[in-house]
Design a protein around this motif. Structure first.
Motif, short mmCIF file in Angstrom:
data_model
loop_
_atom_site.label_atom_id
_atom_site.label_comp_id
_atom_site.label_asym_id
_atom_site.label_seq_id
_atom_site.Cartn_x
_atom_site.Cartn_y
_atom_site.Cartn_z
N ASP A 109 0.17 5.54 -10.54
CA ASP A 109 0.17 5.02 -12.03
C ASP A 109 0.86 3.78 -12.27
N GLY A 110 1.19 3.07 -10.90
CA GLY A 110 2.10 2.09 -11.36
C GLY A 110 1.22 0.71 -10.94
N LEU A 111 1.76 -0.45 -11.24
CA LEU A 111 1.04 -1.62 -11.27
C LEU A 111 2.02 -2.62 -10.17
N VAL A 112 1.23 -3.38 -9.25
CA VAL A 112 1.95 -4.23 -8.48
C VAL A 112 1.88 -5.82 -9.07
N VAL A 113 3.25 -6.41 -9.23
CA VAL A 113 3.24 -7.61 -9.51
C VAL A 113 3.78 -8.47 -8.55
N SER A 114 3.14 -9.38 -7.99
CA SER A 114 3.65 -10.42 -6.79
C SER A 114 3.83 -11.73 -7.17
N TYR A 115 4.86 -12.21 -6.88
CA TYR A 115 5.14 -13.48 -7.02
C TYR A 115 4.26 -14.35 -6.27
N ARG A 149 0.70 -1.25 -0.01
CA ARG A 149 -0.07 0.03 0.05
C ARG A 149 0.69 1.23 0.11
N LYS A 150 1.84 1.18 0.66
CA LYS A 150 2.88 2.25 0.76
C LYS A 150 3.38 2.80 -0.62
N TRP A 151 3.90 1.49 -1.47
CA TRP A 151 4.28 1.80 -2.67
C TRP A 151 3.20 2.32 -3.45
N LYS A 152 1.99 1.85 -3.66
CA LYS A 152 1.01 2.28 -4.61
C LYS A 152 0.56 3.66 -4.18
N ASP A 153 0.60 4.17 -2.91
CA ASP A 153 0.38 5.54 -2.78
C ASP A 153 1.11 6.35 -3.33
N ALA A 154 2.63 6.04 -3.36
CA ALA A 154 3.57 6.92 -3.78
C ALA A 154 3.73 6.78 -5.46
N GLY A 195 3.84 -4.88 -20.87
CA GLY A 195 4.71 -3.99 -21.38
C GLY A 195 5.82 -3.44 -20.86
N LYS A 196 6.83 -3.04 -21.36
CA LYS A 196 8.03 -2.28 -20.97
C LYS A 196 7.79 -0.87 -20.46
N ASP A 197 6.79 -0.22 -20.93
CA ASP A 197 6.83 1.02 -20.61
C ASP A 197 5.97 1.13 -19.07
N GLN A 198 5.27 0.18 -18.89
CA GLN A 198 4.41 0.06 -17.40
C GLN A 198 5.30 0.22 -16.09
N LYS A 199 4.92 1.20 -15.45
CA LYS A 199 5.88 1.38 -14.25
C LYS A 199 5.37 0.24 -13.42
N ILE A 200 6.27 -0.89 -12.94
CA ILE A 200 5.83 -1.93 -12.06
C ILE A 200 6.57 -2.14 -10.73
N PHE A 201 6.13 -2.51 -9.63
CA PHE A 201 6.66 -2.94 -8.43
C PHE A 201 6.67 -4.47 -8.48
#
Length: 308
Positions: A106-112, A98-103, A140-146
């Motif tokens: 426009d990003g997406l979270v991909v979790s193993y 949640r902390k990362w998403k708040d900051a 896609g390469k341009d998507q911001k991903i955590f």
């Protein structure tokens, strides 16, 4: 009871209760031989979602049983040993996500998939080592991903896909031990062998290993497939020791050398025949997830299964 008596009791209880036994490749050989399905995380998640059994006995670590409970909320999911944790899953919390998403709105979270239900509930896309490249390429390469929580798998994916994902600093304590030096030293001893490496390993983003002509990176199911289809007769296995059982069972004419005898997941080995028997007999250690968390987590897992 003697070992064979326990095995017969397990088989009888499984039939009486319309139960299915799912086991990961890292469990003990006795457990694997009793299972209705043996697989890695992706295969097990699919089987849990598709089974018609009333009870799922999940022989693996806790996050795997949670995934089964999320995909099959109407089933009773049991885990034969309570203390089956995972250093990787325990390295990150839902609050961290949640902390990362708040900051990064426009990003997406991909979790193993090696994460808790609470983390999956905050995740946009789940993945396993079997389909992680497909998931990242899909976004896609341009998507911001955590990418979380495995830094080694994440670094491998960045190299393979050309992405620049932000990585959480987590690791599997078993695969973190598999270093480039360990792999290269072993290959000096067995120069004719293919080296089959799980991408959770700490060597997985090292160019010296990635570009080595004898190295191949796979999820556990891919390691087994490669060994079966290859004309080679000798393989260095750089993943958890339990994988050797199926490799040797399916390829009795081939030689499999574990990269180091210390590559053992102690949590997986806590699943025993006695524990499996008691789980079925008493229907104990049921995995129960808060319905709201389960509903949110199901979306990220469904996306994982759809991309395949």
């Amino acid at each position: 009871m003697e070992k064979q008596d326990i095995i017969e009791q397990i088989k009888s209880l499984k039939t009486q209760k319309n139960a299915v036994i799912l086991a990961h490749y890292y469990t003990d050989p006795d457990i694997q031989d009793l299972a209705d399905y043996i697989g890695d995380s992706l295969g097990l998640a699919r089987q849990a979602a598709e089974t018609t059994a009333d009870i799922i006995v999940f022989c693996g670590v806790h996050f795997m049983a949670e995934t089964a409970a999320i995909t099959s909320p109407e089933k009773k999911v049991l885990i034969p040993a309570q203390a089956c944790g995972c250093s990787l899953a325990e390295s990150i919390t839902a609050a961290d996500i949640r902390k990362w998403k708040d900051a990064n709105p426009d990003g997406l979270v991909v979790s193993y998939v090696n994460t808790t239900a609470e983390v999956k509930a905050e995740t946009d896309y789940c993945c396993t080592s079997s389909n992680a490249i497909k998931v990242i390429e899909h976004l896609g390469k341009d998507q911001k991903i955590f990418f979380t929580p495995d830094k080694n798998l994440g670094a491998y994916l960045n190299k393979e896909t050309g992405s620049n994902m932000e990585l959480w600093d987590g690791d599997c304590c078993v695969h973190e031990f598999i270093s480039s030096k360990l792999v290269l030293d072993m290959h000096q001893q067995y120069p004719e062998a293919d080296i089959l490496i799980h991408p959770e390993s700490s060597c997985s983003s090292d160019d010296a290993i990635l570009n080595h002509p004898s190295t191949f990176f796979y999820a556990t199911s891919g390691i087994i497939k490669h060994a079966k289809e290859s004309n080679k007769k000798q393989f260095i296995i750089a993943t958890e020791k339990g994988t050797l059982h199926q490799l040797q069972k399916e390829n009795p004419d081939k030689e499999f050398i574990l990269v180091d005898p210390k590559v053992i997941c102690s949590s997986m080995k806590k699943v025993t025949l006695k524990g499996l028997y008691e789980a079925l007999l008493y229907e104990q250690y049921r995995v129960v997830i808060d319905p709201e968390i389960s509903k949110k987590a199901r979306l990220s897992i469904s996306r994982m299964l759809e991309i395949g």
